[in-house]
Design a protein around this motif. Structure first.
Motif, PDB file in Angstrom:
ATOM      1  N   ASP A 105       0.750  -1.320  -0.008  1.00  0.00           N
ATOM      2  CA  ASP A 105       0.056   0.151   0.209  1.00  0.00           C
ATOM      3  C   ASP A 105       0.988   1.267   0.021  1.00  0.00           C
ATOM      4  O   ASP A 105       0.417   2.270  -0.142  1.00  0.00           O
ATOM      5  CB  ASP A 105      -0.953  -0.104   1.284  1.00  0.00           C
ATOM      6  N   GLY A 106       2.212   1.091   0.087  1.00  0.00           N
ATOM      7  CA  GLY A 106       3.022   2.238   0.089  1.00  0.00           C
ATOM      8  C   GLY A 106       2.981   3.090   1.439  1.00  0.00           C
ATOM      9  O   GLY A 106       3.506   4.130   1.477  1.00  0.00           O
ATOM     10  N   TRP A 107       2.799   2.362   2.547  1.00  0.00           N
ATOM     11  CA  TRP A 107       2.962   2.987   3.554  1.00  0.00           C
ATOM     12  C   TRP A 107       4.255   2.940   4.300  1.00  0.00           C
ATOM     13  O   TRP A 107       4.539   3.704   5.166  1.00  0.00           O
ATOM     14  CB  TRP A 107       1.932   2.494   4.702  1.00  0.00           C
ATOM     15  N   ILE A 108       5.137   2.162   3.955  1.00  0.00           N
ATOM     16  CA  ILE A 108       6.599   1.770   4.243  1.00  0.00           C
ATOM     17  C   ILE A 108       7.244   1.341   3.372  1.00  0.00           C
ATOM     18  O   ILE A 108       6.830   0.756   2.128  1.00  0.00           O
ATOM     19  CB  ILE A 108       6.461   0.845   5.578  1.00  0.00           C
ATOM     20  N   ALA A 109       8.710   1.555   3.424  1.00  0.00           N
ATOM     21  CA  ALA A 109       9.592   1.231   2.399  1.00  0.00           C
ATOM     22  C   ALA A 109      10.343   0.183   3.044  1.00  0.00           C
ATOM     23  O   ALA A 109      10.831   0.216   4.266  1.00  0.00           O
ATOM     24  CB  ALA A 109      10.361   2.491   1.730  1.00  0.00           C
ATOM     25  N   ALA A 110      10.828  -0.908   2.134  1.00  0.00           N
ATOM     26  CA  ALA A 110      11.766  -1.941   2.548  1.00  0.00           C
ATOM     27  C   ALA A 110      13.080  -1.806   1.974  1.00  0.00           C
ATOM     28  O   ALA A 110      13.269  -1.317   0.626  1.00  0.00           O
ATOM     29  CB  ALA A 110      10.942  -3.178   2.096  1.00  0.00           C
TER      30      ALA A 110
END
Lengths: 184, 184
Positions: A50-55
């Motif tokens: 969902d694009g809330w966090i980046a890995a």
DNA sequence: ATTGCCTATGCAACTCGTTGCATAGCAGGA
DNA sequence: TCCTGCTATGCAACGAGTTGCATAGGCAAT
């Protein structure tokens, strides 16, 4: 559902892998929100999609690679939106209270040792909170905004444990009185 | 899982239909265990199949028939067995605590009105507890064992609400201080 | 050498719990 | 009269949460 948001807050406080998050949920965050590693991994994947966090993949020597997550712009926006939503009343699941009322239909004395064990757990938790307070907040007059907010949550935990200990003493006195009145 | 056991206790205190149980869970029992009517109907069917409870069809005029359940011998035995099991530590899901820590990454002032609303809910609950105490336990020196146990659980609820109100005042003071320090 | 624990992630299967909807008669107010 | 709400039970679908297991290398102790 607030697991996503609890994870977002934790990642804003410090980025980390799923495994690290799971340990945080076992320790500090677990005071007010619990989650298993399975839940955390699943939610992390959804949040990344969902694009809330980046890995970011991080190679390590001597141990498996890990994916370090950090909050992204969409995550911050979502957190701000959620903050303005109404607060849900706490969901209570107090097994001990059910057992105390159940004791009326069995032997009240049978509960005493379990309540004592339960009391010890709360006493240990209070000691851990107080120790953590000393360690993390040595100077209460020099806290920034983030620490102020962390500390007010910790104060809530401390007061909850103190109240619970007093109540458990009350419960024990009541059970002992009933056990003395009509011995099984 | 303690929903079965919470239902058993409630049926021992007084037999009732699924619908009546659902209302009890909305009111008194809901203080320490929550459940929707769907859960309750499903669990009741399972418990009846397992022989923990017995059902009796009761015709009513002007409204649908109901099934009145009461605890059976197997249910009592199960309750006694469960009473002797270790007490699980409470599972905590404290959304407000998550939001307070989240406020560090947004505007602390945005939380104030929600915390105030939350505080009002707890104040109303405390008032209901105190009113219920007056009504159900007018003479605290003349309680039987069952009432003693019900009352010690109620005392826990009252102390929890008092502690929570104090803490929420602390939270509000902290949020207002932060909002004044760095106005958005 | 083997056992057990730690880091790190994940699948599969299950139970628990919630939400929306349906039925159906009766009571009370606008 | 229509609308809302109460009693009473239930289906269907979904999402949340748990449990058991698997992989895979490294570390430390027995």
């Amino acid at each position: 559902m607030a697991l996503e948001h609890a994870i977002l807050v934790s990642l804003l406080e410090r980025p980390g892998s799923g495994y690290e998050l799971a340990r945080r949920f076992d320790r500090s965050i677990g005071r007010f929100w619990t989650a298993t590693h399975q839940q955390i991994y699943r939610v992390l994947r959804r949040m990344e999609a969902d694009g809330w966090i980046a890995a970011e993949e991080v190679a390590q020597d001597g141990r498996p690679d890990k994916k370090v997550y950090s909050a992204a712009g969409d995550g911050r926006a979502e957190l701000a939106r959620w903050l303005r939503e109404p607060v849900e009343p706490e969901t209570v699941r107090h097994e001990l209270a059910v057992k105390i009322r159940a004791a009326a239909f069995d032997d009240p004395a049978a509960l005493i040792s379990e309540v004592e064990r339960h009391r010890e757990g709360h006493a240990a938790l209070l000691a851990r909170y107080l120790h953590g307070e000393q360690r993390d907040f040595p100077d209460l007059d020099a806290l920034d905004a983030r620490q102020e907010l962390q500390h007010v949550v910790l104060r809530g935990g401390i007061e909850y444990e103190r109240m619970t200990l007093d109540w458990l003493d009350d419960v024990l006195a009541t059970l002992r009185r009933l056990a003395a009145d009509r011995p099984s």
